[in-house]
Design an enzyme around this catalytic site. Structure first.
Site, PDB file in Angstrom:
ATOM      1  N   ASP A 125       0.834  -1.201   0.000  1.00 12.63           N
ATOM      2  CA  ASP A 125       0.000   0.000   0.000  1.00 12.63           C
ATOM      3  C   ASP A 125       0.874   1.259   0.000  1.00 12.63           C
ATOM      4  O   ASP A 125       2.109   1.172   0.073  1.00 12.63           O
ATOM      5  CB  ASP A 125      -0.921  -0.049   1.229  1.00 12.63           C
ATOM      6  CG  ASP A 125      -2.235   0.693   1.006  1.00 12.63           C
ATOM      7  OD1 ASP A 125      -2.318   1.483   0.051  1.00 12.63           O
ATOM      8  OD2 ASP A 125      -3.172   0.489   1.806  1.00 12.63           O
TER       9      ASP A 125
ATOM     10  N   ASP B  72     -10.943   3.181  -2.364  1.00 14.57           N
ATOM     11  CA  ASP B  72     -11.387   1.892  -1.823  1.00 14.57           C
ATOM     12  C   ASP B  72     -12.849   1.611  -2.116  1.00 14.57           C
ATOM     13  O   ASP B  72     -13.704   2.499  -1.992  1.00 14.57           O
ATOM     14  CB  ASP B  72     -11.234   1.893  -0.298  1.00 14.57           C
ATOM     15  CG  ASP B  72      -9.785   1.904   0.129  1.00 14.57           C
ATOM     16  OD1 ASP B  72      -8.902   1.922  -0.742  1.00 14.57           O
ATOM     17  OD2 ASP B  72      -9.555   1.898   1.354  1.00 14.57           O
TER      18      ASP B  72
HETATM   19  C1  GLA Z   1      -6.028   1.333   2.048  1.00 11.72           C
HETATM   20  C2  GLA Z   1      -6.243   0.340   0.921  1.00 11.72           C
HETATM   21  C3  GLA Z   1      -7.294  -0.676   1.330  1.00 11.72           C
HETATM   22  C4  GLA Z   1      -6.869  -1.394   2.593  1.00 11.72           C
HETATM   23  C5  GLA Z   1      -6.610  -0.366   3.697  1.00 11.72           C
HETATM   24  C6  GLA Z   1      -6.017  -1.003   4.929  1.00 11.72           C
HETATM   25  O1  GLA Z   1      -7.147   2.134   2.277  1.00 11.72           O
HETATM   26  O2  GLA Z   1      -6.618   0.996  -0.253  1.00 11.72           O
HETATM   27  O3  GLA Z   1      -7.507  -1.610   0.294  1.00 11.72           O
HETATM   28  O4  GLA Z   1      -5.718  -2.145   2.331  1.00 11.72           O
HETATM   29  O5  GLA Z   1      -5.703   0.648   3.255  1.00 11.72           O
HETATM   30  O6  GLA Z   1      -5.737  -0.071   5.918  1.00 11.72           O
END
Ligand code: GLA
Length: 409
Positions: free
Chosen positions: A159, A217
């Protein structure tokens, strides 16, 4: 008459000028299960013993994937997302899992997953901290890559929270190099495009990553599915050239079977993700999923369309009256057509389609199989109008097989 959206000519020539991550992995879109959308960062195992991010959760999911047909259908990666880590590295600087929730350690969990015939994935973050606030990888990239390999990790989602946007592409390239140095085949899922937007260096993504998140997300709602698919559609000219075997755009997890999508909306998400050649990463409780949602996820035709060896992402060719239609070219002159309705007027919409207007060509026409409806396939010529009813916030997926071999020119 359909309004045809001008489509970028075919982009493959562009890709031939870009180096691809050549680790031989993800030649079709990765399929698996990831905890994030459904299980979030639940760490309170006293209150939520079966839902907290713990080795028990992943063992349960691995059991279900192996016993309930998901592995057989192609879903192979069990992926741990954020919130698995202890707040401190160990005395030698290595990452370690939260000892209360992962008392057996990550290697033992990966071994368990592997013993079921599945593969094991994990989450980290390129920055100083993960999005959930756990230790990040920056300054430890080589050690973390080796730790993951030692544990038996097959898939890494890296990430991009708490990271400097400048130079992110270089940082991810460095991590790819460290992963390669371990000699363990590890699918590399990058997030920098989601943080940098369309300014991201997508050639670098193709060169260093097997897949990458492009956008925000997914949440447990149809609005979220609609927002994501609107964005991908709007930006398809910029995005589609980069998708293909070994390197995929990732619109995020399948949320089918959770609280937010109706049956029709679930069909729509599966249809769209299949036709887009998106990774099929479920995030749902496989212990309690209702059979009608499980059947959507296990639909063999949808999965075959998604996993087609050519790896062509579907192209939006029609958009009108809140109806969107994608065409995906498949192997052997076959096609898939995915249709989604974003209408909220409470009644089905009748769409009329003429295949040749969508660029499909065959002298005898096509046999159309309606993937999510149990009706007999129909034969159609490319010039006759075909009527199709699309439910409000629902979807249709067709597989079209040519009735005549195309003439060799
Ligand atoms: C980000 C990512 C998500 C998830 C969260 C975890 O928002 O885009 O897919 O992995 O972090 O904290």
């Amino acid at each position: 008459m359909l309004k045809l959206i001008p489509v970028v000519p075919i982009f493959l020539h562009l890709l031939s000028q870009i180096d691809c991550l050549d680790n031989g992995l993800a030649l079709t879109p990765p399929m698996g299960w990831m905890h994030w959308e459904r299980f979030r960062c639940i760490t309170d195992c006293a209150t939520y013993p079966t839902d907290c991010i713990s080795e028990r959760l992943f063992r349960d999911m691995a059991d279900k994937m192996a016993s309930d047909g998901f592995l057989d259908a192609g879903y192979e990666y069990v992926i741990v997302d954020d919130c698995w880590l202890a707040m401190e590295r160990d005395s030698e600087g290595r990452l370690q899992p939260d000892p209360g929730r992962f008392p057996s350690g990550i290697k033992a969990l990966a071994d368990y997953v592997h013993a079921k015939g599945l593969k094991f994935g994990i989450y980290e973050d390129y920055g100083t901290k993960t999005c959930g606030g756990y230790p990040g990888s920056i300054d430890h990239l080589a050690l973390d890559a080796q730790t993951f390999a030692d544990w038996g990790v097959d898939y890494l989602k890296l990430d991009g929270c708490y990271a400097d946007l400048d130079g992110m592409e270089d940082g991810y390239a460095e991590m790819e190099a460290y992963l390669n140095q371990t000699r363990r085949p590890i699918v590399f899922s990058c997030s920098f495009p989601a943080y940098k937007g369309l300014n991201a260096n997508y050639s670098a993504a193709v060169e260093h990553c097997n897949l990458w998140r492009n956008y925000g997300d997914i949440q447990d709602s149809w609005d979220s599915v609609a927002k994501i698919t609107d964005w991908f559609s709007l930006n398809q000219v910029a995005l589609l050239p980069y998708a293909g075997p070994g390197h995929w755009n990732d619109p995020d997890m399948l949320i089918i079977g959770n609280y937010g999508l109706s049956y029709d909306q679930s069909v729509a998400q599966m249809a769209i993700w299949s036709v887009m050649a998106a990774p099929l990463i479920m995030s749902v409780d496989l212990r309690t999923i209702k059979p009608e949602f499980r059947d959507i996820l296990l639909n063999k035709d949808a999965i075959r369309i998604n996993q087609d060896v050519l790896g062509n992402p579907g192209v939006v060719k029609h958009e009108k009256d809140s109806i969107r239609l994608w065409v995906k070219e498949l192997v052997d002159d076959s096609y898939a057509i995915g249709i989604a309705s974003y209408r909220v007027d409470g009644k089905p919409y009748q769409l009329e389609i003429v295949l040749k207007d969508l660029g499909l060509d065959n002298e005898k026409g096509f046999l159309i199989k309606n993937v999510f409806d149990d009706v007999d396939p129909i034969s159609v010529s490319v010039s006759e109008p075909i009527k199709v009813l699309v439910n409000p916030t629902g979807g249709v997926l067709w597989e079209l097989t040519p009735l005549a071999k195309k003439k060799v020119k």
